[in-house]
Motif scaffolding. Structure first.
Motif, PDB file in Angstrom:
ATOM      1  N   ARG A 281      -7.616  13.946  15.156  1.00 22.41           N
ATOM      2  CA  ARG A 281      -8.889  13.419  15.654  1.00 22.41           C
ATOM      3  C   ARG A 281      -8.776  11.976  16.160  1.00 22.41           C
ATOM      4  N   LEU A 282      -8.020  11.157  15.480  1.00 20.42           N
ATOM      5  CA  LEU A 282      -7.915   9.741  15.863  1.00 20.42           C
ATOM      6  C   LEU A 282      -6.696   9.553  16.757  1.00 20.42           C
ATOM      7  N   SER A 283      -6.782  10.137  17.923  1.00 20.98           N
ATOM      8  CA  SER A 283      -5.647  10.135  18.852  1.00 20.98           C
ATOM      9  C   SER A 283      -5.716   8.967  19.832  1.00 20.98           C
ATOM     10  N   PHE A 284      -6.239   7.846  19.349  1.00 20.36           N
ATOM     11  CA  PHE A 284      -6.484   6.706  20.229  1.00 20.36           C
ATOM     12  C   PHE A 284      -5.325   5.703  20.176  1.00 20.36           C
ATOM     13  N   LYS A 285      -5.216   4.956  21.244  1.00 23.85           N
ATOM     14  CA  LYS A 285      -4.150   3.968  21.354  1.00 23.85           C
ATOM     15  C   LYS A 285      -4.156   3.021  20.159  1.00 23.85           C
ATOM     16  N   VAL A 286      -3.024   2.612  19.709  1.00 25.03           N
ATOM     17  CA  VAL A 286      -2.782   1.738  18.551  1.00 25.03           C
ATOM     18  C   VAL A 286      -3.039   2.496  17.247  1.00 25.03           C
ATOM     19  N   ILE A 287      -4.216   3.110  17.135  1.00 21.25           N
ATOM     20  CA  ILE A 287      -4.543   3.837  15.898  1.00 21.25           C
ATOM     21  C   ILE A 287      -3.551   4.970  15.676  1.00 21.25           C
ATOM     22  N   SER A 288      -3.246   5.711  16.712  1.00 22.51           N
ATOM     23  CA  SER A 288      -2.316   6.835  16.563  1.00 22.51           C
ATOM     24  C   SER A 288      -0.938   6.346  16.136  1.00 22.51           C
ATOM     25  N   ASP A 289      -0.553   5.135  16.588  1.00 19.91           N
ATOM     26  CA  ASP A 289       0.744   4.571  16.186  1.00 19.91           C
ATOM     27  C   ASP A 289       0.754   4.248  14.686  1.00 19.91           C
ATOM     28  N   ILE A 290      -0.351   3.699  14.202  1.00 15.83           N
ATOM     29  CA  ILE A 290      -0.440   3.360  12.771  1.00 15.83           C
ATOM     30  C   ILE A 290      -0.376   4.638  11.933  1.00 15.83           C
ATOM     31  N   LEU A 291      -1.116   5.654  12.359  1.00 17.46           N
ATOM     32  CA  LEU A 291      -1.122   6.917  11.626  1.00 17.46           C
ATOM     33  C   LEU A 291       0.249   7.577  11.653  1.00 17.46           C
ATOM     34  N   GLU A 292       0.916   7.468  12.793  1.00 22.70           N
ATOM     35  CA  GLU A 292       2.254   8.052  12.909  1.00 22.70           C
ATOM     36  C   GLU A 292       3.214   7.372  11.941  1.00 22.70           C
ATOM     37  N   GLN A 293       3.090   6.041  11.805  1.00 22.53           N
ATOM     38  CA  GLN A 293       3.960   5.314  10.886  1.00 22.53           C
ATOM     39  C   GLN A 293       3.674   5.722   9.438  1.00 22.53           C
ATOM     40  N   LEU A 294       2.390   5.860   9.099  1.00 20.46           N
ATOM     41  CA  LEU A 294       2.036   6.297   7.747  1.00 20.46           C
ATOM     42  C   LEU A 294       2.569   7.704   7.475  1.00 20.46           C
ATOM     43  N   ASP A 295       2.439   8.563   8.454  1.00 21.32           N
ATOM     44  CA  ASP A 295       2.941   9.930   8.312  1.00 21.32           C
ATOM     45  C   ASP A 295       4.447   9.907   8.049  1.00 21.32           C
ATOM     46  N   THR A 296       5.147   9.068   8.779  1.00 21.20           N
ATOM     47  CA  THR A 296       6.594   8.939   8.593  1.00 21.20           C
ATOM     48  C   THR A 296       6.915   8.388   7.208  1.00 21.20           C
ATOM     49  N   ASP A 297       6.151   7.374   6.778  1.00 19.32           N
ATOM     50  CA  ASP A 297       6.363   6.797   5.443  1.00 19.32           C
ATOM     51  C   ASP A 297       6.224   7.874   4.363  1.00 19.32           C
ATOM     52  N   PHE A 298       5.171   8.671   4.482  1.00 17.91           N
ATOM     53  CA  PHE A 298       4.922   9.716   3.482  1.00 17.91           C
ATOM     54  C   PHE A 298       6.029  10.768   3.494  1.00 17.91           C
ATOM     55  N   ILE A 299       6.386  11.225   4.680  1.00 17.37           N
ATOM     56  CA  ILE A 299       7.418  12.262   4.791  1.00 17.37           C
ATOM     57  C   ILE A 299       8.752  11.753   4.257  1.00 17.37           C
ATOM     58  N   ASN A 300       9.072  10.497   4.555  1.00 18.92           N
ATOM     59  CA  ASN A 300      10.337   9.933   4.079  1.00 18.92           C
ATOM     60  C   ASN A 300      10.393   9.903   2.560  1.00 18.92           C
ATOM     61  N   GLU A 301       9.267   9.541   1.919  1.00 21.38           N
ATOM     62  CA  GLU A 301       9.306   9.541   0.451  1.00 21.38           C
ATOM     63  C   GLU A 301       9.362  10.959  -0.095  1.00 21.38           C
ATOM     64  N   ILE A 320      -5.357   1.345   6.436  1.00 17.16           N
ATOM     65  CA  ILE A 320      -6.632   2.055   6.626  1.00 17.16           C
ATOM     66  C   ILE A 320      -7.704   1.101   7.135  1.00 17.16           C
ATOM     67  N   ASN A 321      -7.759  -0.094   6.549  1.00 14.73           N
ATOM     68  CA  ASN A 321      -8.757  -1.089   6.981  1.00 14.73           C
ATOM     69  C   ASN A 321      -8.544  -1.473   8.446  1.00 14.73           C
ATOM     70  N   GLU A 322      -7.287  -1.568   8.836  1.00 15.63           N
ATOM     71  CA  GLU A 322      -6.978  -1.908  10.228  1.00 15.63           C
ATOM     72  C   GLU A 322      -7.500  -0.822  11.172  1.00 15.63           C
ATOM     73  N   ILE A 323      -7.263   0.441  10.803  1.00 15.73           N
ATOM     74  CA  ILE A 323      -7.768   1.547  11.623  1.00 15.73           C
ATOM     75  C   ILE A 323      -9.289   1.532  11.662  1.00 15.73           C
ATOM     76  N   GLU A 324      -9.902   1.248  10.518  1.00 22.24           N
ATOM     77  CA  GLU A 324     -11.371   1.218  10.424  1.00 22.24           C
ATOM     78  C   GLU A 324     -11.947   0.163  11.371  1.00 22.24           C
ATOM     79  N   ARG A 325     -11.339  -1.025  11.416  1.00 22.14           N
ATOM     80  CA  ARG A 325     -11.821  -2.105  12.296  1.00 22.14           C
ATOM     81  C   ARG A 325     -11.698  -1.689  13.769  1.00 22.14           C
ATOM     82  N   LEU A 326     -10.588  -1.065  14.101  1.00 24.14           N
ATOM     83  CA  LEU A 326     -10.368  -0.643  15.485  1.00 24.14           C
ATOM     84  C   LEU A 326     -11.345   0.465  15.904  1.00 24.14           C
TER      85      LEU A 326
END
Length: 856
Positions: A281-301, A320-326
């Motif tokens: 759903r949040l496929s927007f510029k910058v936000i999608s990059d943050i979510l992708e990094q979190l997804d990678t962090d989770f998968i790596n652990e 999350i707060n950063e995404i919320e502000r954006l």
């Protein structure tokens, strides 16, 4: 309302049970001819036979004579095992039907407790007061691994699918699932390990609590938005499997660490799934990059590919707060609700999911303390034994340095010392909330608390600030009566005051309903716990300490179960209620938290009970002096009657020879032994509450849930005070809850099952004594409540109990039949099948307990 609930239950559960059960009984499941088709005949034979005062042995013998006279003893045994298997699965069918109809038979739309309290607050314009309460109030539900329900994981999965197929009206799929259920094993060939018990309960964390808490927090946020940065958690989860060492020598430090790691893994798996949904759903510029990094962090652990040191709560909340502000700034808050739902869950579960409590018995802690001192005599003053309690406390609570010790020969004592360091390791990885409580079972007083603090410093923390709450658990009637004095003693110590200042001036105290009831009987245990709470509240307030009560509530009312909402609503202003904390286990987990709808409903009830206690004055939650005097008399009379039963020379022999007590220890139902001590004979003090209460339940006598109550009421009647008891029932929520829960216990009795014992030359008079107390209690409880039948005011529980008791009757009759055969063999009747009869007792034990989820 009661009539509507009764009608709903009949239409949605009872009638559908007849339909699905008719399908089930015709399925080709058994190797013995027509077992399923004969089951209704056996059920009728048991029902009519008990009405005619036949013994279970005579009922089973007559049944075979009429229907299968050609069967050998071995074939009869095989047939009875098949019957047990059918009944076990009938119980799962009832569970699935009740869950499928949960919202309707519980009338969720009419009894939404959160909406009710929210509307009440708004009508009275008390929004500000409510917001203040919620800044400090919270509910903590703690899952325990106590063996009070025995569905393997495969069975739970089938039951979940069966519930869905029933909801969808897919009869064909339901039939296939019933057939799968019939071919899936219920019985565990080996005892579960402490770790496997933990894994079983984690299913509820991931599949029920995670979405339920998110949904509930969304509802609360709509009415009372939480301030940004507010630290208080309205809903917390606790976890005992892997941390509870009390009487379980199989729980070791490596078990605790493995459980903590798995809890972290599971919550990250939940977060990872939510992140994937957010990415859609949040496929927007910058936000999608943050979510992708979190997804990678989770998968790596999750895959063990990276160091997870950066993956902590602060890092995740910042992202999350950063995404919320954006979202708010650049994207018109599109799908903001989904992100905020995720944020609330993150704040609720952190990276620990549920806090692991470490628990050990005070006697074992004392032995570990002595072993450490014996190895390091310089730890204590040479005149230690001559010092007063005050001076001993002062020494133990004074600053300590960490020490090195040689491994102890006793593995349990060694683990007790090492368990303090385990808490530190969990906190380093999962955060302080991951493990921050040490619970002292069977706590005898302030010295037990002080010993734990000293051991924590010696074995782990040294001179550092102790990041652990030390929680005494008071259980026996004597310990409960002295709990206030014990806490006053520890509060007065200056060094302990420093510790409390570091722990936000909060002191957790646990109260044991199970062992309290075993020790003092039903009425006295409940009254003693209420008085202990009042005493400790007064002492704590006097010392500017906020006491947090943690209730060890079991499944059935005889172990502190029953209506939790009514129980907590009964706590008046003399009881501190900034927190509601309670254990849940076995039937309580499956019935109250087995599906998301039930979890949301029951967590809402707990929240509203506590918030109401803090916001409103309720006359029905307060007892005046006259009512207290009456309760004291009732408690004294009840205790005297129950104590006389305990002291009867036939009490222990009756449980050993005529009940299923010893079979709890023989069955593969839990990792923990059925008693604490190592004595060969049965010692009442070492007996755990679960097999004790369970043995009476299997006999369908339920002694711990009512015994002594009838005598207490009769003595008040003799004093012309029964009218006062009726008035107390009408005016006091506490007394009404006490009576209601006892009714639940009595509703599940069936003395006809063991009526054959009244003619037993050894136990006849003992059985009659128990039965007479039951009759007396039932008569007077109905009279003071104004009801004509037990649970007349609770149609849902009454109908559920009736259906389950009917279905389980053949199983109970078979169990008694097997016990009689075992007794005959012991008395000299030769039979090569003694092990088969013992196994029959154990298998029927499972089904009867699984059927009892409506105990709560």
């Amino acid at each position: 309302m009661s009539e509507n609930i009764q009608k709903s239950y009949q239409e949605l559960v009872e009638l559908k049970f007849q339909l699905y059960n008719s399908l089930f009984l015709t399925l080709p499941l058994d190797a013995i001819e027509q077992t399923g088709l004969l089951l209704p005949l056996l059920q009728e034979a048991c029902s009519s036979g008990l009405e005619k005062e036949k013994s279970p042995e005579q009922i089973i013998t007559d049944f075979f004579q009429e229907h299968k006279s050609h069967f050998t003893e071995e074939e009869q045994i095989t047939f009875l095992f098949k019957v047990i298997q059918y009944v076990e699965r009938q119980i799962v069918l009832i569970d699935a039907l009740e869950e499928a109809a949960y919202n309707k038979i519980h009338r969720i739309s009419d009894s939404d407790s959160w909406s009710r309290i929210s509307n009440k607050v708004k009508r009275r314009r008390m929004e500000e007061q409510a917001e203040q309460v919620m800044k400090s109030f919270g509910v903590r539900v703690v899952l325990t691994a106590h063996p009070t329900q025995f569905y393997p994981g495969a069975v739970l999965a089938i039951a979940s699918d069966l519930k869905t197929s029933i909801e969808n009206g897919d009869v064909a799929l339901s039939r296939d699932l019933l057939q799968q259920l019939g071919k899936t094993a219920f019985y565990k060939k080996q005892k579960p390990t402490a770790y496997s018990e933990a894994l079983s309960l984690m299913w509820y964390l991931s599949n029920v609590f995670y979405p339920a808490v998110g949904e509930l927090m969304d509802k609360i946020e709509q009415d009372f938005p939480q301030e940004e940065g507010q630290e208080n958690q309205l809903v917390k989860l606790g976890f005992w499997p892997g941390g509870d060492r009390d009487g379980n020598p199989f729980v070791k430090v490596d078990t605790t660490l493995k459980v903590a790691e798995k809890l972290r893994f599971n919550i990250i798996a939940c977060y990872s799934q939510d992140i994937k949904e957010l990415k859609r759903r949040l496929s927007f510029k910058v936000i999608s990059d943050i979510l992708e990094q979190l997804d990678t962090d989770f998968i790596n652990e999750l895959t063990g590919k990276s160091n997870s040191s950066k993956l902590n709560i602060n890092y995740l909340i910042e992202r999350i707060n950063e995404i919320e502000r954006l979202l708010i700034k650049d994207h018109q808050s599109l799908f903001l609700g989904k992100l905020q739902n995720f944020k609330r869950k993150v704040k609720s579960f952190g990276f620990y999911f549920a806090s692991i409590d470490i628990r050990q018995d005070s006697r074992m802690i004392g032995k570990a303390f002595l072993a450490l001192v014996e190895q390091n005599p310089e730890l204590l003053p040479s005149n230690w034994e001559q010092l007063s309690t005050e001076l001993q406390l002062d020494f133990l609570l004074s600053p300590k340095e960490s020490i090195q010790w040689k491994p102890l020969e006793d593995d349990v004592l060694q683990d007790t010392l090492e368990s303090f360091g385990v808490i530190q390791k969990i906190q380093e990885k999962n955060g302080e909330a991951g493990a921050h409580r040490y619970i002292i079972s069977n706590c005898r007083g302030s010295l037990d608390i002080a010993k734990v603090k000293a051991l924590a410093h010696w074995c782990a923390w040294g001179n550092q600030k102790l990041s652990v709450d030390i929680a005494p658990l008071f259980e026996t009637v004597d310990d409960l009566s002295g709990a206030g004095e014990s806490m006053q003693e520890i509060y007065q110590n200056k060094n302990y005051q420093i510790h409390l200042e570091q722990r936000k001036m909060q002191q957790t105290v646990m109260l044991g309903f199970s062992d309290g009831t075993k020790d003092g009987g039903y009425l006295t245990a409940n009254w003693s716990i209420l008085k202990a709470k009042e005493q400790m509240t007064a002492v704590s307030r006097k010392n500017q300490v906020e006491v947090l009560f943690f209730d060890g509530r079991g499944g059935p009312p005889a172990r502190g179960g029953g209506n939790a909402h009514m129980f907590y609503s009964a706590m008046g202003k003399q009881v501190e209620s900034q927190q509601i904390q309670m254990t849940v286990q076995g039937q309580t987990i499956s019935s109250h938290y087995g599906i998301k709808e039930a979890a949301v409903h029951n967590l809402s009830h707990l929240l509203t009970a506590g918030i109401e206690n803090n916001l409103f004055n309720k006359a029905s939650a307060e007892l005046n002096q006259e009512q207290r005097s009456l309760m004291e008399k009732l408690s004294e009379s009840s205790f005297e009657k129950y104590e006389a039963l305990k002291q009867d020379p036939l009490f222990i022999p009756f449980l050993e020879e005529r009940s299923t007590l010893k079979y709890y220890g023989m069955a593969n139902i839990g990792s923990r032994p059925s008693k604490r001590g190592k004595s060969e004979g049965l010692v009442f003090e070492d007996l755990r509450a679960i097999p004790f209460v369970g043995a009476w339940s299997q006999l369908k006598q339920n002694v711990p849930g009512f015994y002594g109550l009838g005598t207490a009421l009769e003595q008040e009647n003799d004093r012309d005070q029964l009218t006062a008891c009726k008035q107390l029932y009408q005016e006091s929520i506490f007394f009404k809850a006490l009576i209601s829960n006892s009714m639940q216990s009595m509703s599940k009795t069936n003395f006809a099952l063991t009526a054959y014992m009244k003619d037993d030359p050894k136990f006849g008079s003992f059985w009659t004594m128990i039965y007479n107390e039951y009759l007396l209690t039932k008569k007077l409880v109905l009279e003071i409540s104004g009801q004509h039948e037990l649970l007349e005011d609770n149609a849902r529980s009454r109908k559920s109990i009736q259906l389950r008791e009917k279905v389980v009757l053949p199983l109970l009759s078979i169990q008694q039949y097997a016990l009689i055969q075992i007794q005959k063999i012991k008395e000299g009747n030769n039979s090569p099948f003694v092990k088969e009869y013992e196994k029959m007792v154990m298998r029927s034990l499972f089904g009867n307990i699984n059927a009892s989820r409506n105990s709560v």
